[in-house]
Design a protein around this motif. Structure first.
Motif, mmCIF file in Angstrom:
data_model
loop_
_atom_site.group_PDB
_atom_site.id
_atom_site.type_symbol
_atom_site.label_atom_id
_atom_site.label_comp_id
_atom_site.label_asym_id
_atom_site.label_seq_id
_atom_site.Cartn_x
_atom_site.Cartn_y
_atom_site.Cartn_z
ATOM 1 N N ALA A 36 0.844 -1.196 0.000
ATOM 2 C CA ALA A 36 0.000 0.000 0.000
ATOM 3 C C ALA A 36 0.881 1.248 0.000
ATOM 4 O O ALA A 36 0.458 2.315 -0.446
ATOM 5 C CB ALA A 36 -0.940 0.002 1.197
ATOM 6 N N ALA A 37 2.104 1.118 0.509
ATOM 7 C CA ALA A 37 3.042 2.256 0.474
ATOM 8 C C ALA A 37 3.567 2.409 -0.940
ATOM 9 O O ALA A 37 3.524 3.492 -1.527
ATOM 10 C CB ALA A 37 4.183 2.035 1.453
ATOM 11 N N GLY A 99 1.314 12.550 -8.871
ATOM 12 C CA GLY A 99 0.663 11.458 -8.142
ATOM 13 C C GLY A 99 -0.622 11.924 -7.497
ATOM 14 O O GLY A 99 -1.115 13.036 -7.747
ATOM 15 N N THR A 100 -1.161 11.080 -6.635
ATOM 16 C CA THR A 100 -2.453 11.361 -6.008
ATOM 17 C C THR A 100 -2.448 12.700 -5.274
ATOM 18 O O THR A 100 -3.394 13.487 -5.394
ATOM 19 C CB THR A 100 -2.801 10.238 -5.009
ATOM 20 N N SER A 101 -1.399 12.948 -4.512
ATOM 21 C CA SER A 101 -1.361 14.186 -3.717
ATOM 22 C C SER A 101 -1.462 15.399 -4.629
ATOM 23 O O SER A 101 -2.246 16.320 -4.370
ATOM 24 C CB SER A 101 -0.070 14.283 -2.898
ATOM 25 N N SER A 131 -3.637 13.496 2.295
ATOM 26 C CA SER A 131 -3.684 14.138 0.964
ATOM 27 C C SER A 131 -5.097 14.486 0.536
ATOM 28 O O SER A 131 -5.293 15.301 -0.367
ATOM 29 C CB SER A 131 -3.109 13.208 -0.111
ATOM 30 N N ALA A 179 -10.693 3.359 -1.661
ATOM 31 C CA ALA A 179 -10.325 2.341 -0.665
ATOM 32 C C ALA A 179 -9.366 2.976 0.328
ATOM 33 O O ALA A 179 -8.497 3.759 -0.057
ATOM 34 C CB ALA A 179 -9.682 1.149 -1.341
ATOM 35 N N ALA A 208 -6.058 5.978 -5.053
ATOM 36 C CA ALA A 208 -4.672 5.519 -4.867
ATOM 37 C C ALA A 208 -4.606 4.042 -4.486
ATOM 38 O O ALA A 208 -3.714 3.325 -4.921
ATOM 39 C CB ALA A 208 -3.974 6.363 -3.804
ATOM 40 N N GLN A 209 -5.562 3.596 -3.673
ATOM 41 C CA GLN A 209 -5.503 2.201 -3.214
ATOM 42 C C GLN A 209 -6.502 1.317 -3.949
ATOM 43 O O GLN A 209 -6.773 0.203 -3.507
ATOM 44 C CB GLN A 209 -5.762 2.135 -1.695
ATOM 45 N N HIS A 231 2.901 4.568 -8.790
ATOM 46 C CA HIS A 231 3.830 3.725 -8.010
ATOM 47 C C HIS A 231 3.104 2.702 -7.140
ATOM 48 O O HIS A 231 3.711 1.786 -6.606
ATOM 49 C CB HIS A 231 4.768 4.584 -7.150
HETATM 50 N N1 C6P Z 1 -0.368 6.185 0.755
HETATM 51 C C1 C6P Z 1 0.644 4.570 2.244
HETATM 52 O O1 C6P Z 1 1.612 4.009 2.758
HETATM 53 P P1 C6P Z 1 1.125 9.851 -3.163
HETATM 54 O O2 C6P Z 1 2.059 9.914 -1.996
HETATM 55 O O3 C6P Z 1 0.772 11.218 -3.693
HETATM 56 O O4 C6P Z 1 1.552 8.892 -4.224
HETATM 57 O O5 C6P Z 1 -0.230 9.208 -2.580
HETATM 58 C C2 C6P Z 1 -0.890 9.795 -1.487
HETATM 59 C C3 C6P Z 1 -2.027 8.931 -1.053
HETATM 60 C C4 C6P Z 1 -3.325 9.426 -1.170
HETATM 61 N N2 C6P Z 1 -4.385 8.677 -0.883
HETATM 62 C C5 C6P Z 1 -4.263 7.402 -0.442
HETATM 63 C C6 C6P Z 1 -5.493 6.603 -0.150
HETATM 64 C C7 C6P Z 1 -2.980 6.862 -0.267
HETATM 65 O O6 C6P Z 1 -2.855 5.620 0.176
HETATM 66 C C8 C6P Z 1 -1.841 7.649 -0.551
HETATM 67 C C9 C6P Z 1 -0.461 7.136 -0.273
HETATM 68 C C10 C6P Z 1 0.883 5.532 1.101
HETATM 69 O O7 C6P Z 1 -0.495 4.356 2.612
HETATM 70 C C11 C6P Z 1 1.992 6.483 1.396
HETATM 71 S S1 C6P Z 1 1.574 7.637 2.643
#
Ligand code: C6P
Length: 412
Positions: A36-37, A99-101, A131, A179, A208-209, A231
């Protein structure tokens, strides 16, 4: 009784595509459960990156020479792949971001800033990643709008009646995780979107998930925007996308100024480019976006439904195994989940558990998972989180359970 895990495809062959999985960490075979990371990358993604830099690295949408045209073509092929992957009506509705953020910040800073006024409301859920909280807090503060939060139940679910109760004609934006990264809960996004639309609000999905686990179709969902990161989908870091409905993207002001996002610039006035370029100022991360095509093909070739079925069985198996461990409490037991096993061990700090697992070559994430309000909801500082991908196996979950069993048996 053990839950049978039918391997619907050849997991050994899948694992062989991920060189990083084939190593020892601290003297033990690596058990990578921190997907998930970020997920690991198959060789075809790594090779696409090398090929790009060794044979056609060039800037895109600018040059007329052969390499520039090849790079531009490959970049735009990935856009079309994403369009197909999420079933967006048009490839121009796919904007590349970091990315998502960045995607969520983009919508908050453009659509949010343009459409919110004092007294309006934005709804998120208590499950959100930072985010999908902070950008809304920032724009709400600036505009005098209010952030409303759908509460989370003991199982880690949200109740649609609670959501309905928050909705009103003041609601302008609803932004929710498809999710949850911390608990794995899959939200009832289709129902959320329908209800929000009836109230006249737009809906943003933080996917993202979701995208590496579920079959996501933006047209059947009818979401207005969707954000994700490559990623977490077997692709490179630092790239992702925002999907938005054409008419919304066209009405929104640009996010950043610079090259590529303009039609014409004079010192008196600048006119902006068409979508998606209006939102893609500056030279993007070309190599990583080009290589993303291979990650998308990897998922598509395995089949989203096959992945979902396989990961679901793994999740059920892992849930059953961990449930048998004394002094272990699973956090997040929603009926509908992606492959996330979040838990705490009685009297032990999640960080210590994570360190002990690492000593056995097991990679998990510990802490608040960038969801501090959710952790507060459960009265926790953090959890230990094991998160699954398609290359994980039942045997790896046995390794995790065995280590946790030993750790928990030492708790007095
Ligand atoms: N969660 C986790 O270990 P970025 O960092 O922009 O790629 O994604 C941010 C983000 C936003 N929404 C959700 C639901 C996420 O899971 C994540 C990223 C990783 O859970 C890193 S904090």
């Amino acid at each position: 009784m053990e839950t049978a895990v039918k391997q619907s495809f050849d997991i050994a062959a899948i694992r062989a595509q991920f060189p990083v999985l084939n190593q020892e960490v601290n003297g033990y075979p690596l058990t990578y459960l921190d997907n998930a990371a970020t997920t690991q990358k198959p060789m075809r993604v790594i090779e696409a990156l090398t090929e790009y830099y060794t044979s056609y690295n060039s800037n895109i949408h600018r040059g007329i020479h052969t390499l520039a045209e090849k790079a531009t073509h490959a970049f735009e092929v990935t856009r079309k792949e994403i369009q197909k992957f999420i079933n967006a009506p048009e490839s121009e509705e796919v904007i590349f971001t970091k990315g998502t953020s960045e995607s969520l910040n983009l919508v908050a800073a453009t659509y949010g800033r343009q459409n919110l006024k004092a007294g309006d409301e934005v709804i998120v859920t208590g499950l959100e990643h930072h985010s999908n909280i902070v950008p809304w807090q920032m724009v709400c503060e600036e505009k005098g709008a209010k952030l409303k939060v759908v509460p989370v139940s003991e199982k880690g679910e949200i109740n649609l009646d609670d959501f309905k109760n928050l909705l009103s004609d003041k609601t302008k934006i609803v932004s929710v995780a498809y999710a949850s990264n911390a608990l794995g809960t899959v939200n009832p996004v289709k129902e959320i979107i329908n209800l929000a639309h009836q109230a006249g609000a737009v809906v943003i999905l933080d996917a993202a998930q979701a995208l590496s686990h579920l079959n996501v179709d933006v047209q059947s969902l009818d979401c207005d925007f969707m954000a994700s990161s490559f990623h977490k989908m077997y692709g490179p870091t630092g790239v992702g996308f925002l999907y938005g409905k054409r008419h919304l993207l066209e009405e929104m002001p640009p996010y950043q100024g610079g090259g590529e996002m303009i039609k014409e610039v004079t010192f008196e006035k600048t006119t902006y480019n068409e979508i998606p370029f209006k939102f893609e100022a500056g030279t993007p991360n070309i190599a990583d976006i080009v290589a993303t095509k291979e990650a998308i093909d990897f998922i598509s070739e395995l089949g989203k439904e096959n992945i979902h079925t396989y990961e679901n069985k793994l999740l059920a198996y892992g849930t059953e195994k961990l449930s048998q461990i004394d002094k272990l409490r699973l956090i997040g037991t929603a009926d509908h989940k992606v492959g996330v096993l979040s838990f705490v061990l009685e009297g032990m700090h999640p960080f210590d558990v994570g360190m002990m697992l690492d000593a056995k070559g097991i990679a998990v994430r510990t802490g608040h998972h960038c969801t501090m309000p959710l952790m507060d909801r459960f009265g926790l500082e953090g959890t230990v989180r094991a998160s699954l991908a398609v290359y994980n196996t039942k045997e790896e979950l046995d390794v995790l359970a065995e280590s946790l069993f030993k750790i928990s048996s030492r708790i007095k």
